[in-house]
Design a protein around this motif. Structure first.
Motif, PDB file in Angstrom:
ATOM      1  N   UNK A  12     -38.196  31.010  32.020  1.00 14.22           N
ATOM      2  CA  UNK A  12     -37.518  30.026  32.854  1.00 14.22           C
ATOM      3  C   UNK A  12     -38.199  29.984  34.231  1.00 14.22           C
ATOM      4  N   UNK A  13     -38.454  28.770  34.696  1.00 14.15           N
ATOM      5  CA  UNK A  13     -39.130  28.613  35.979  1.00 14.15           C
ATOM      6  C   UNK A  13     -40.606  28.326  35.784  1.00 14.15           C
ATOM      7  N   UNK A  14     -41.440  28.890  36.654  1.00 11.77           N
ATOM      8  CA  UNK A  14     -42.869  28.586  36.657  1.00 11.77           C
ATOM      9  C   UNK A  14     -43.622  29.399  35.603  1.00 11.77           C
ATOM     10  N   UNK A  15     -44.547  28.708  34.900  1.00 14.93           N
ATOM     11  CA  UNK A  15     -45.352  29.351  33.862  1.00 14.93           C
ATOM     12  C   UNK A  15     -46.821  28.965  34.037  1.00 14.93           C
ATOM     13  N   UNK A  16     -47.689  29.887  33.652  1.00  8.87           N
ATOM     14  CA  UNK A  16     -49.130  29.586  33.637  1.00  8.87           C
ATOM     15  C   UNK A  16     -49.749  30.094  32.342  1.00  8.87           C
ATOM     16  N   UNK A  17     -50.749  29.367  31.884  1.00 11.76           N
ATOM     17  CA  UNK A  17     -51.525  29.792  30.711  1.00 11.76           C
ATOM     18  C   UNK A  17     -52.996  29.572  31.040  1.00 11.76           C
ATOM     19  N   UNK A  18     -53.807  30.581  30.797  1.00  9.90           N
ATOM     20  CA  UNK A  18     -55.241  30.491  31.089  1.00  9.90           C
ATOM     21  C   UNK A  18     -56.019  30.599  29.783  1.00  9.90           C
ATOM     22  N   UNK A  19     -56.861  29.596  29.532  1.00  6.86           N
ATOM     23  CA  UNK A  19     -57.655  29.527  28.299  1.00  6.86           C
ATOM     24  C   UNK A  19     -59.131  29.720  28.640  1.00  6.86           C
ATOM     25  N   UNK A  20     -59.802  30.572  27.883  1.00  9.83           N
ATOM     26  CA  UNK A  20     -61.249  30.748  28.028  1.00  9.83           C
ATOM     27  C   UNK A  20     -61.857  30.917  26.644  1.00  9.83           C
ATOM     28  N   UNK A  21     -63.170  30.840  26.586  1.00  5.35           N
ATOM     29  CA  UNK A  21     -63.860  30.944  25.300  1.00  5.35           C
ATOM     30  C   UNK A  21     -64.887  32.068  25.396  1.00  5.35           C
ATOM     31  N   UNK A  22     -64.826  32.972  24.450  1.00  3.90           N
ATOM     32  CA  UNK A  22     -65.730  34.129  24.457  1.00  3.90           C
ATOM     33  C   UNK A  22     -66.921  33.856  23.548  1.00  3.90           C
ATOM     34  N   UNK A  23     -68.098  33.740  24.161  1.00  4.92           N
ATOM     35  CA  UNK A  23     -69.324  33.510  23.395  1.00  4.92           C
ATOM     36  C   UNK A  23     -69.877  34.841  22.884  1.00  4.92           C
ATOM     37  N   UNK A  24     -70.335  34.834  21.630  1.00  5.57           N
ATOM     38  CA  UNK A  24     -70.931  36.044  21.059  1.00  5.57           C
ATOM     39  C   UNK A  24     -72.215  36.393  21.802  1.00  5.57           C
ATOM     40  N   UNK A  25     -72.511  37.675  21.871  1.00  3.08           N
ATOM     41  CA  UNK A  25     -73.715  38.127  22.576  1.00  3.08           C
ATOM     42  C   UNK A  25     -74.972  37.567  21.920  1.00  3.08           C
ATOM     43  N   UNK A  26     -74.972  37.523  20.582  1.00  2.31           N
ATOM     44  CA  UNK A  26     -76.162  37.013  19.894  1.00  2.31           C
ATOM     45  C   UNK A  26     -76.384  35.534  20.185  1.00  2.31           C
ATOM     46  N   UNK A  27     -75.278  34.778  20.401  1.00  2.43           N
ATOM     47  CA  UNK A  27     -75.458  33.366  20.757  1.00  2.43           C
ATOM     48  C   UNK A  27     -76.033  33.239  22.162  1.00  2.43           C
ATOM     49  N   UNK A  28     -75.597  34.090  23.084  1.00  2.00           N
ATOM     50  CA  UNK A  28     -76.140  34.043  24.439  1.00  2.00           C
ATOM     51  C   UNK A  28     -77.648  34.270  24.437  1.00  2.00           C
ATOM     52  N   UNK A  29     -78.113  35.151  23.531  1.00  2.00           N
ATOM     53  CA  UNK A  29     -79.550  35.392  23.400  1.00  2.00           C
ATOM     54  C   UNK A  29     -80.247  34.129  22.894  1.00  2.00           C
ATOM     55  N   UNK A  30     -79.675  33.505  21.854  1.00  2.58           N
ATOM     56  CA  UNK A  30     -80.253  32.269  21.320  1.00  2.58           C
ATOM     57  C   UNK A  30     -80.295  31.177  22.377  1.00  2.58           C
ATOM     58  N   UNK A  31     -79.222  31.036  23.138  1.00  5.01           N
ATOM     59  CA  UNK A  31     -79.152  30.023  24.185  1.00  5.01           C
ATOM     60  C   UNK A  31     -80.234  30.256  25.230  1.00  5.01           C
ATOM     61  N   UNK A  32     -80.376  31.514  25.664  1.00  4.71           N
ATOM     62  CA  UNK A  32     -81.376  31.829  26.689  1.00  4.71           C
ATOM     63  C   UNK A  32     -82.794  31.567  26.184  1.00  4.71           C
TER      64      UNK A  32
END
Length: 586
Positions: free
Chosen positions: A535-555
């Motif tokens: 009841x009252x004020x609410x917050x929800x925070x959404x984020x997306x976790x990228x896999x480490x192997x994808x970060x390597x591919x992206x770089x």
């Protein structure tokens, strides 16, 4: 110096003619300052606006759509032409309004396609008059005009198809070096970064050229090695695309695009239009004459035989004469992947037009002193040009006129909500705040939504579920984009209890509600989370976790693309420098 200037002007004239023809086609839109909001306009405008805002704010989110698509956090750009979306975001940021963006981007599509067709016809040694005429015809038919008319991504496939066919022709004409691996790698990388389906078309089209080239090559081992280098290079440079698709599909059941009746969307003869699924009767006759000519002169040119036979087969497959009614029943997945058989014309038209250019040149060469033959051939192509340019320009005029009407929109397909204020809608495409348009027109699309396993076998229209669960409730919450690509929803509740949030969550998503990270929560039919509000004020925070192997591919892919771009700029500077030195010597 004067002689060199004449040569430069003479060289530039065909490109100027292509630019002038583009201006003629676009003239109704340019003078009226209208924006053509077609079938895919709102969808792609959302994509490009999200990219533009990320660049403007410096708040990057490669996967989540935090600024568009109702700020729902759904994934689109990461698996649908990601770098192309950012390039368009840059263009939108520079130009400021949707009108200026649409005019400039449409001009680029026409010009790139026209220049490609010009270079392709030049490659087969047709004279400049014939080359220019087939290039101008190409501007007015098929999917190429559809970027201006509806923002259909197939237009970019059509624009780049001539460059792909040039690579194919090299495979069967250059027996010592059939595969120029750098050109092939660059072409396939570009089209994959733009439109994945067009890249599949390109690959399948190059297969017959490759087989013929392998048979004729004097250095087959080198050809195979060059092909392997092109494939490996393309895989590395597009790791951000296939890596994102792989990551998303490993742990999520992703919704397919909407299915379409393939028979209805096959190529059909028409009396007056030649864009998308229609082709005027005279072009059918011209293509038929081209096939007849090749049959009667079969031993004359391998290139003409190849492009004409392939073009004819693909044209027939794309048409209503092919049994698509039976095929879609036997292979229903084609309704959500290929969707429109007329898409195949992005390959068929340039193949047939380059064949026509070759045949016209052969007819002229058969009697080089017969000026009448040249005039007849040129007259036939000029008549064809008038047959296609008038309907296409008329179509632009009609669609621009709709913008000035109370309807404003050229298409109401899959629209969830449109403002009743047509004046404010028209103003929104000319304001320097392009996000206003996306608040006045909202479209429901099911593409790439995560479907929970328990709903996979249930029959329901996912686009309407998205409309009911996200679009209709997005305005009930305040959306704030936080640093590091996070999205915050805030709202006030009169009582505690269960509530569905108008955002989309994937298995890789992280959701924090009122300071507590939720590791297990119920999800709706389209991936919207159910959480408990206080009841009252609410917050929800959404984020997306990228896999480490994808970060390597992206770089790796970004570094590789940067090197390729730098090399291209270097080669361009060398070319310009050589022209300048030649001009000084002259």
């Amino acid at each position: 110096m004067k002689e060199q200037s004449k040569k430069v002007i003479n060289w530039a004239l065909p490109y100027l003619a292509i630019a002038v023809m583009t201006y003629i086609i676009m003239y109704p839109q340019i003078i009226s300052h209208g924006v053509i909001l077609g079938t895919d306009s709102i969808f792609h405008f959302n994509r490009f606006y999200d990219a533009a805002k990320q660049i403007q704010q410096g708040n990057w989110s490669y996967f989540q759509s935090n600024y568009s698509f109702q700020q729902s956090g759904r994934i689109i750009n990461a698996v649908y032409g990601p770098l192309f979306a950012y390039l368009n975001g840059i263009l939108l940021g520079i130009l400021g309004t949707w009108f200026r963006y649409q005019v400039i981007s449409s001009f680029l599509v026409y010009f790139i396609g026209g220049v490609g067709m010009y270079q392709l016809a030049t490659k087969v040694h047709a004279c400049r008059r014939i080359v220019l005429l087939v290039s101008l015809i190409f501007l007015c038919i098929g999917w190429l005009p559809r970027w201006e008319l509806a923002q259909n991504m197939n237009a970019w496939g059509a624009a780049l198809a001539p460059y792909m066919i040039m690579v194919g022709i090299t495979m069967i004409t250059d027996h010592d070096r059939p595969v120029h691996w750098l050109s092939l790698m660059t072409l396939m990388t570009v089209i994959i970064q733009i439109h994945l389906l067009s890249s599949i078309f390109f690959t399948l089209t190059l297969v017959p050229f490759f087989i013929i080239g392998l048979i004729l090559s004097t250095k087959r081992g080198q050809m195979l090695w060059d092909t392997a280098k092109a494939v490996m290079g393309t895989v590395i440079l597009t790791g951000n695309v296939w890596g994102a698709l792989l990551m998303l599909n490993l742990h999520n059941h992703i919704s397919q695009p909407a299915p379409f009746d393939m028979q209805i969307n096959a190529l059909t003869p028409s009396q007056f239009t030649s864009t998308r699924q229609y082709l005027i009767y005279f072009c059918w006759i011209l293509f038929a004459l081209q096939l007849v000519y090749v049959i009667f002169t079969f031993k004359r040119s391998l290139v003409n035989n190849t492009v004409t036979i392939m073009g004819t087969i693909i044209l027939l497959i794309s048409s209503t004469w092919f049994p698509w009614e039976s095929i879609q029943k036997a292979v229903p997945i084609l309704q959500t992947t290929l969707q429109f058989p007329n898409r195949l014309t992005v390959i068929a038209y340039p193949l047939l037009l380059v064949g026509i250019a070759m045949s016209c040149q052969q007819l002229i060469d058969a009697a080089p002193h017969d000026r009448l033959r040249l005039r007849l051939v040129s007259g036939l192509l000029l008549f064809t040009l008038f047959q296609v340019v008038i309907p296409t320009t008329t179509s632009v005029f009609r669609r621009t006129a709709i913008y000035e009407s109370d309807e404003v929109l050229n298409s109401s397909t899959a629209l969830a909500w449109v403002t009743n204020n047509s004046k404010s809608l028209r103003r929104s495409v000319h304001t320097d705040y392009p996000g206003q348009l996306l608040m006045k027109v909202e479209k429901r699309v099911p593409d790439y939504l995560p479907i929970p396993k328990k709903y996979l076998n249930r029959t329901y229209v996912r686009s309407y579920a998205y409309q009911d669960q996200v679009i209709r409730h997005a305005k009930d919450f305040k959306h704030t984009v936080l640093p590091k690509g996070r999205l915050c929803l805030s709202w006030n509740a009169k009582r505690s209890g269960k509530v569905r949030l108008p955002i989309i969550t994937y298995q890789e998503s992280r959701l924090t509600v009122n300071g507590h990270r939720l590791r297990h929560f119920q999800r709706s039919r389209v991936g919207a989370p159910y959480v408990y509000q206080q009841r009252g004020h609410n917050t929800a925070i959404l984020s997306f976790h990228q896999s480490a192997w994808f970060n390597v591919l992206l770089a790796v892919s970004l570094i590789g693309l940067t090197i390729l771009l730098a090399y291209g700029i270097y080669q361009g500077l060398i070319f310009i420098s050589s022209l300048f030195k030649t001009s000084i010597r002259a």
